[in-house]
Design a protein around this motif. Structure first.
Motif, PDB file in Angstrom:
ATOM      1  N   THR A  20     -30.732 -93.396-156.153  1.00  0.00           N
ATOM      2  CA  THR A  20     -30.194 -93.497-154.791  1.00  0.00           C
ATOM      3  C   THR A  20     -28.701 -93.192-154.777  1.00  0.00           C
ATOM      4  OG1 THR A  20     -31.803 -95.205-154.184  1.00  0.00           O
ATOM      5  CG2 THR A  20     -29.794 -95.083-152.841  1.00  0.00           C
ATOM      6  N   GLN A  21     -27.997 -93.859-155.685  1.00  0.00           N
ATOM      7  CA  GLN A  21     -26.544 -93.727-155.670  1.00  0.00           C
ATOM      8  C   GLN A  21     -26.083 -92.348-156.110  1.00  0.00           C
ATOM      9  OE1 GLN A  21     -24.344 -97.427-156.158  1.00  0.00           O
ATOM     10  NE2 GLN A  21     -23.385 -96.426-157.883  1.00  0.00           N
ATOM     11  N   ALA A  29     -22.564-103.134-155.088  1.00  0.00           N
ATOM     12  CA  ALA A  29     -23.896-103.273-155.688  1.00  0.00           C
ATOM     13  C   ALA A  29     -24.044-104.701-156.179  1.00  0.00           C
ATOM     14  CB  ALA A  29     -24.067-102.288-156.844  1.00  0.00           C
ATOM     15  N   MET A  56     -31.813 -93.618-150.066  1.00  0.00           N
ATOM     16  CA  MET A  56     -32.786 -94.661-150.453  1.00  0.00           C
ATOM     17  C   MET A  56     -34.207 -94.160-150.210  1.00  0.00           C
ATOM     18  SD  MET A  56     -31.215 -98.212-148.969  1.00  0.00           S
ATOM     19  CE  MET A  56     -29.865 -99.047-149.810  1.00  0.00           C
ATOM     20  N   THR A  71     -25.380-102.828-151.146  1.00  0.00           N
ATOM     21  CA  THR A  71     -26.677-102.477-151.741  1.00  0.00           C
ATOM     22  C   THR A  71     -26.895-103.385-152.939  1.00  0.00           C
ATOM     23  OG1 THR A  71     -25.737-100.900-153.306  1.00  0.00           O
ATOM     24  CG2 THR A  71     -26.233-100.058-151.103  1.00  0.00           C
ATOM     25  N   ALA A  93     -32.354 -97.420-158.003  1.00  0.00           N
ATOM     26  CA  ALA A  93     -30.999 -97.689-157.485  1.00  0.00           C
ATOM     27  C   ALA A  93     -30.011 -96.650-158.012  1.00  0.00           C
ATOM     28  CB  ALA A  93     -30.556 -99.096-157.877  1.00  0.00           C
ATOM     29  N   LEU A 110     -30.746-102.136-147.137  1.00  0.00           N
ATOM     30  CA  LEU A 110     -29.303-102.137-146.969  1.00  0.00           C
ATOM     31  C   LEU A 110     -28.962-103.501-146.357  1.00  0.00           C
ATOM     32  CD1 LEU A 110     -26.718-100.367-147.156  1.00  0.00           C
ATOM     33  CD2 LEU A 110     -27.107 -99.735-144.767  1.00  0.00           C
ATOM     34  N   ASN A 146     -33.028-106.057-152.685  1.00  0.00           N
ATOM     35  CA  ASN A 146     -33.948-105.224-151.925  1.00  0.00           C
ATOM     36  C   ASN A 146     -35.019-106.094-151.289  1.00  0.00           C
ATOM     37  OD1 ASN A 146     -33.004-102.375-152.572  1.00  0.00           O
ATOM     38  ND2 ASN A 146     -33.046-103.368-154.576  1.00  0.00           N
ATOM     39  N   LYS A 150     -29.031 -94.454-146.351  1.00  0.00           N
ATOM     40  CA  LYS A 150     -30.441 -94.758-146.064  1.00  0.00           C
ATOM     41  C   LYS A 150     -31.336 -93.568-146.403  1.00  0.00           C
ATOM     42  CE  LYS A 150     -29.743 -98.233-142.464  1.00  0.00           C
ATOM     43  NZ  LYS A 150     -29.998 -98.558-141.052  1.00  0.00           N
ATOM     44  N   PRO A 166     -36.717-100.562-150.429  1.00  0.00           N
ATOM     45  CA  PRO A 166     -35.273-100.771-150.593  1.00  0.00           C
ATOM     46  C   PRO A 166     -34.655-101.347-149.324  1.00  0.00           C
ATOM     47  CG  PRO A 166     -35.686 -98.464-150.090  1.00  0.00           C
ATOM     48  CD  PRO A 166     -37.041 -99.132-150.168  1.00  0.00           C
ATOM     49  N   ILE A 210     -19.030 -99.020-151.850  1.00  0.00           N
ATOM     50  CA  ILE A 210     -20.422 -99.412-152.121  1.00  0.00           C
ATOM     51  C   ILE A 210     -20.401-100.660-152.990  1.00  0.00           C
ATOM     52  CG2 ILE A 210     -22.629 -98.774-153.152  1.00  0.00           C
ATOM     53  CD1 ILE A 210     -22.076 -95.916-152.555  1.00  0.00           C
TER      54      ILE A 210
END
Ligand SMILES: [Zn+2]
Length: 474
Positions: free
Chosen positions: A457-458, A201, A395, A430, A454, A213, A205, A392, A211, A199
């Motif tokens: 999400t993670q 970062a 998110m 992301t 964020a 990807l 967005n 996704k 958000p 991932i």
């Protein structure tokens, strides 16, 4: 433990994650501010002890989590073929249990130079909140990325202390300076970096409400073209009109690069195709500052031109400045040409195509020399791996709205290094930025609610991955 063994999107409830993150957030917000006070500019002309300090800050925060049984290390690798070492990176590793996958979380701890401080409304290295935004150099790019990883890992262990997931935290210290030792770092530290999912970062967005990807990035290449017509400068009154100065063939060569509508006219430079969101000419004019009467260039949807097509820009000329000009036929002139390479085309191959185009059929038989100064690869996520759907759905759960796939017209060449070194891993790009972040510019800022989403999400993604491998769906 709030982990259930049902289908993966439901394995961890979003409310559990929100609650865990909300508890941690005030502490991580303070950590971000402390981190952003460190002036970790990776350019050699800045105080390099600050880059070391920021690496130590990251290593300290990673160690404090007490979950990295494979150790936390500050490492260096040589830059390219030289013996000189690059900037310190931090690698922390936790081995997976029971055959669970390993997720690598990437961010960078170095920042862009602040530029002219007088253009900042608040001091660059004093993080300052105004409304929902925190201002300061690096507060978004990419120190918020680093902190979001740390916070998400802590949230994961709050939710599921027994998670079998393997984790690698990889925080580089020279991304803003072009990652000169990155490829060597990947090779040297392979054993610590091995992962199934990566991932990154370090992107953005669609907006503070939606958000995204990042599924493609353009590559880049820079070429220098030098044209020579005479072995010395001549009086333009004596010889003008009978022998060419160097600028005459140079501007003709540069003129061949584009079609009438401004699109790229170089055969062999390819385009990619991917659906793009709506983006109006009005928005384009507002966001780019295009002057009245000046038309956009190229053809197709605007975002298709930026994300999926190549572009060529002349970014420098070596010729006398107007203030120093005289009535002389120039013997030599040079131009720097910048190419953005569409996703799907190899950057070095594209640079070769452009080099050949610049050198062919020299106008008036002028001597043309082309040098490829550098190139960086494009990225195109072609994976249909289940983790793409998983990130996704995390998110969507965190933001309460469907995410979008975006392309990026700029380049993050190190992603191609990841893909090359770990071809089996899925790379998910992301980020915590939004269109008002102004990364690299004065008054860079972080949208604080986006930062929180964020992290949620993670944490949700990691908890779901861990739960799914602990209790594989039947
Ligand atoms: Zn960055």
């Amino acid at each position: 433990m709030s982990v259930e063994s049902s289908s993966h999107s439901e394995t961890v409830t979003i409310d559990t994650v929100r609650e865990a993150v909300a508890k941690l957030l005030p502490r991580y917000r303070l950590a971000l501010e402390e981190f952003a006070r460190i002036e970790s500019v990776s350019w050699p002309s800045f105080d390099q002890s600050q880059v070391q300090r920021s690496a130590e800050f990251v290593a300290g925060a990673a160690s404090a989590l007490e979950i990295f049984d494979g150790g936390v290390a500050i490492v260096h690798a040589p830059m390219g073929d030289s013996t000189e070492l690059g900037q310190p990176a931090v690698i922390a590793r936790r081995e997976p249990k029971n055959g669970a996958p390993t997720v690598l979380l990437y961010a960078h701890h170095d920042v862009q130079p602040p530029g002219d401080e007088s253009n900042w409304e608040t001091p660059a290295f004093v993080p300052t909140q105004k409304g929902e935004r925190l201002f300061g150099r690096g507060v978004a790019d990419d120190k918020a990325g680093v902190i979001s990883h740390l916070a998400a890992i802590e949230a994961l262990f709050t939710i599921d202390p027994e998670t079998p997931l393997g984790l690698v935290l990889f925080v580089e210290g020279e991304e803003e300076y072009g990652s000169p030792s990155f490829a060597n770092l990947l090779k040297d530290q392979r054993h610590l970096l091995e992962a199934d999912v990566i991932i990154v970062a370090d992107s953005g967005n669609w907006s503070t409400e939606i958000p995204a990807l990042t599924v493609s990035l353009r590559g880049n290449a820079t070429l220098k073209v030098t044209v020579r017509t005479l072995d010395h400068a001549l009086h333009s009154g004596m010889f003008g009109g009978v022998v060419p100065d160097a600028m005459m063939p140079l501007v003709r060569i540069l003129g061949r690069l584009h079609n009438e509508d401004g699109s790229v006219a170089v055969p062999g430079l390819t385009s990619s195709s991917a659906p793009v969101p709506e983006y109006s000419e009005k928005t384009l004019r507002e966001e780019s500052g295009l002057l009245d009467g000046v038309s956009p260039v190229g053809h197709g949807e605007f975002l298709d031109r930026i994300w999926n097509q190549p572009s060529i820009t002349v970014i420098g000329l070596d010729a006398p400045a107007t203030s120093a000009s005289s009535n002389t036929l120039l013997p030599e002139a040079s131009a720097m040409v910048s190419l953005r390479v569409a996703p799907g085309q190899d950057a070095q191959a594209a640079a070769g195509v452009l080099a050949e185009f610049l050198a062919q059929n020299p106008p008036l038989g002028a001597q043309v020399e082309v040098e490829i100064v550098g190139s960086g690869s494009a990225f195109k996520m072609e994976s249909t791996h289940e983790v793409v759907g998983r990130i996704k759905s995390s998110m969507k759960a965190a933001w309460d709205v469907e995410p979008v796939d975006i392309g990026v017209g700029g380049s993050i060449p190190f992603i191609a290094d990841f893909v090359e070194e770990f071809p089996g891993a899925v790379v998910l790009v992301t980020g915590i930025e939004d269109p008002d972040t102004r990364a690299h510019s004065p008054n860079e800022s972080l949208h604080l609610p986006t930062f929180e989403k964020a992290i949620i999400t993670q944490a949700h993604f990691l908890a779901g991955m861990g739960a799914a491998s602990a209790h594989p769906a039947g």
